[in-house]
Motif scaffolding. Sequence first.
Motif, short mmCIF file in Angstrom:
data_model
loop_
_atom_site.label_atom_id
_atom_site.label_comp_id
_atom_site.label_asym_id
_atom_site.label_seq_id
_atom_site.Cartn_x
_atom_site.Cartn_y
_atom_site.Cartn_z
N LYS A 12 0.84 -1.21 0.00
CA LYS A 12 0.00 0.00 0.00
C LYS A 12 0.88 1.27 0.00
CE LYS A 12 -3.89 -1.89 2.58
NZ LYS A 12 -4.39 -2.03 3.95
N LEU A 13 1.97 1.20 0.77
CA LEU A 13 2.88 2.36 0.84
C LEU A 13 3.56 2.59 -0.50
CD1 LEU A 13 4.45 1.69 4.36
CD2 LEU A 13 3.02 3.65 3.77
N LYS A 15 2.36 1.76 -3.40
CA LYS A 15 1.30 2.29 -4.29
C LYS A 15 1.14 3.80 -4.08
CE LYS A 15 -3.67 1.94 -5.07
NZ LYS A 15 -4.92 1.44 -4.50
N ILE A 16 1.10 4.21 -2.80
CA ILE A 16 0.96 5.64 -2.49
C ILE A 16 2.10 6.42 -3.13
CG2 ILE A 16 1.19 7.34 -0.62
CD1 ILE A 16 -0.44 5.48 1.15
N ILE A 19 1.92 6.53 -7.07
CA ILE A 19 0.83 7.37 -7.59
C ILE A 19 1.11 8.85 -7.31
CG2 ILE A 19 -1.64 7.92 -7.27
CD1 ILE A 19 -2.13 4.91 -7.10
N GLU A 20 1.74 9.13 -6.19
CA GLU A 20 1.99 10.54 -5.86
C GLU A 20 3.22 11.12 -6.57
OE1 GLU A 20 2.03 11.22 -1.66
OE2 GLU A 20 -0.08 10.72 -1.46
N TRP A 22 4.72 9.91 -9.74
CA TRP A 22 5.03 9.44 -11.09
C TRP A 22 5.61 10.56 -11.96
CZ3 TRP A 22 2.79 11.63 -15.37
CH2 TRP A 22 1.64 12.38 -15.16
N SER A 81 5.15 19.38 7.68
CA SER A 81 3.76 18.98 7.42
C SER A 81 3.69 17.62 6.73
CB SER A 81 3.04 20.05 6.60
OG SER A 81 3.73 20.28 5.41
N LYS A 82 4.64 17.38 5.79
CA LYS A 82 4.69 16.09 5.09
C LYS A 82 5.06 14.98 6.06
CE LYS A 82 5.76 16.56 0.20
NZ LYS A 82 6.77 16.32 -0.82
N PHE A 85 2.21 13.95 8.31
CA PHE A 85 1.25 13.16 7.54
C PHE A 85 1.77 11.73 7.33
CE2 PHE A 85 -1.15 12.07 3.64
CZ PHE A 85 -2.42 12.50 4.01
N ILE A 87 4.39 10.09 8.98
CA ILE A 87 4.65 9.31 10.21
C ILE A 87 3.35 8.79 10.79
CG2 ILE A 87 5.42 9.55 12.65
CD1 ILE A 87 7.72 11.26 11.61
N ILE A 89 0.79 7.69 9.23
CA ILE A 89 0.17 6.57 8.49
C ILE A 89 0.37 5.30 9.32
CG2 ILE A 89 0.33 5.12 6.41
CD1 ILE A 89 1.21 7.58 4.87
#
Lengths: 263, 276
Positions: A12-13, A15-16, A19-20, A22, A81-82, A85, A87, A89
């Motif tokens: 899943k990670l 994939k994230i 997708i974010e 590419w 901020s990133k 978000f 950590i 998950i």
Amino acid sequence: MNDIFSFNRVLKLIKIHLIENWKMYAASVGILAIIVFLLPSMGGNPEKYLTYIIRETYPVIMIGVLCLFTGNIFGTWTKESKAIFYINIPATAFEKFLSKLVLIILYFPVFTFSFFLLVYIIGNIFMKTPFNVSRMMDLGFIKAFEGTGSIRFLYITFLLQPLYLLGALYFKKYQVVFSSVALIGIFILLFFLPHSFLSYHPYRTSLNIWPDSITASYMKSGAQQSLNIGFKTWLVALNTLIYVLASLALYVAAFFKLKEKEI
Amino acid sequence: MIQLKSLTFGYTNNYNVINDITLDLYSGKIYGLLGKNGVGKTTLMKLMCGLLFPKSGSIELNGNNPALRKPSSLNNLFYLPEEIHLPAKNPRQLIDLYAPFYPNFNEIQFFNFLTELDVDHHKNLKKLSFGQKKKALIAFALACNTQYIFLDEPTNGLDIPSKISFRSIISRAYDENKVFVISTHQVRDLDSLIDTVLIMNENKVIFNETIERIGEVLKFRSGSVAPENALFSHNDVMGISYLMKNENNIQEKINIETLFNGVIAKPEQIIPLFKK
């Protein structure tokens, strides 16, 4: 819930990330295409330039891109901020670290394939005679990986990469400066200095020390000659072990730095 | 339940932002964490979420240490920071990517909250204004249905209708198993939303009382002149607002702004009233 390790969460990670990001991958191939296109289009003998690209430029670009990519891929931990978000998950720090490493390892063959595909396409644009795969081999792209060359290349890459990763984490505010200095440093150490020694050293000699040998290059009758002094088997094994352990230790250090990162 | 025991934290060795805080936060409550800028509200929230590690003392969320960042703890809490990050995706893609990590995520609730907060369902989140982004993340945070929800200055950047909608969706997302901790220095935004007031000052939580208890102990009035027996008074849009001891113990409507200013200005007069 499994708090130790879940392969599903790693997927899943990944994939994230794909997708974010590419666009970043597409951009890296685009920049590569520009470099490969510009050199033979500068005039002169395109075959000579393509040989140069394949033999000399590929390792530098590959190491540089992998290092930059490493810094970028772990950049999610450096901007507040990133990082918050990311950590937060619900996955373990190891799963997050592993998902990034897997991506870096996957990127290696993808990048290499893209590079040679671009050389193949651009070779056919510039050369009058068809530039097929066997001609590319004649030009020497296999030579970049011939014999112990590929092992040396991997040594350099996998030692530099975690070093760069640690550097990117410690110097997060100056990551762009650090990236530039690191890339210039790599270029100077691996290419500029040996070439300078060959050109300006009183004996016109340069030395490269590898885990398995010492290579002395020198000029004789206007041509470059090489002398390779191989180490004994046990010394090669010991050197390799030191390289592997040093790389592993750097990766472990980077992992713990990220795991214990406070935001 | 969240338990803080003798919690101390400092960014440097010689100054503690959080100093020896002991506090229990219970399920089924909405806590308003109030304090002036720089008093340590965000730091306290980050400690409770495991983003910072205590210098000494302990934090437990249902008996788990958040600093271990276990998936089973992380999927039970959501922290919405003041400065937010959202991926360059639309709300549908956002939930496709991130909702699978939260077992109680409710998609219908998410889109309902987005509608109520007036956020476009199809726009790239990265291209939204700061306020719109914040609303999208608030909707996501609440739809995750985690037990612990920490909202740091959630109303910063929100327009007035959105602040009203925010209060409405918080009330609807609330249930008796959840703990909401909402920090703000804009105390009016939490009016009629919170049920317990936590006030931080000088690196400590100096005040921790329920709205009912505050209404029993204090009474809040406004007028052109404050009476002599007022414990504290200040000027505001109503003229002069003041608070007094509630002698008859009949539940009074409270004014959070006056309470906050009073507790900060005259803690030695107001806080002891709650210890009797």
